[in-house]
Write a protein that holds these residues in place. Structure first.
Motif, mmCIF file in Angstrom:
data_model
loop_
_atom_site.group_PDB
_atom_site.id
_atom_site.type_symbol
_atom_site.label_atom_id
_atom_site.label_comp_id
_atom_site.label_asym_id
_atom_site.label_seq_id
_atom_site.Cartn_x
_atom_site.Cartn_y
_atom_site.Cartn_z
ATOM 1 N N SER A 40 65.450 32.830 22.602
ATOM 2 C CA SER A 40 66.327 31.662 22.444
ATOM 3 C C SER A 40 67.219 31.452 23.661
ATOM 4 C CB SER A 40 67.173 31.809 21.189
ATOM 5 O OG SER A 40 68.030 32.925 21.328
ATOM 6 N N ASP A 41 67.565 32.527 24.371
ATOM 7 C CA ASP A 41 68.436 32.333 25.524
ATOM 8 C C ASP A 41 67.676 31.828 26.751
ATOM 9 O OD1 ASP A 41 67.147 34.727 25.874
ATOM 10 O OD2 ASP A 41 68.837 35.709 26.834
ATOM 11 N N GLY A 48 73.499 26.451 24.248
ATOM 12 C CA GLY A 48 74.449 25.534 23.646
ATOM 13 C C GLY A 48 74.267 24.088 24.051
ATOM 14 N N ASP A 49 73.216 23.776 24.793
ATOM 15 C CA ASP A 49 72.978 22.391 25.193
ATOM 16 C C ASP A 49 72.058 21.750 24.156
ATOM 17 O OD1 ASP A 49 72.862 20.038 26.570
ATOM 18 O OD2 ASP A 49 71.473 20.753 28.107
#
Length: 70
Positions: A40-41, A48-49
């Motif tokens: 996910s990162d 968070g975008d």
């Protein structure tokens, strides 16, 4: 107790050997390449975008101070 002169008779054996229990299956070790899957990162959403698009304003806001203003 048996008398000293008496011979012991061997126990009769059955014609077929007793069936062996099936051994439990061994757990398999599965080695997968950890780099095949995206975490996910690695995505904009993970950082968070929500929109997924980064415009020029975003890049200017992320510029480190040692790069100076232009």
């Amino acid at each position: 107790m048996t008398s000293p002169g008496a011979q012991q008779q061997p126990e009769p054996r059955s014609a077929e050997p007793a069936p062996r229990p099936e051994p439990a299956p061994r757990p398999r070790l599965v080695f997968k390449d950890p780099f095949e899957q995206q975490t996910s990162d690695d995505t904009d959403r993970g950082w968070g975008d929500a929109s997924g698009e980064r415009g020029l304003d975003w890049y200017r806001s992320q510029r480190p101070p040692h790069h100076g203003e232009k």
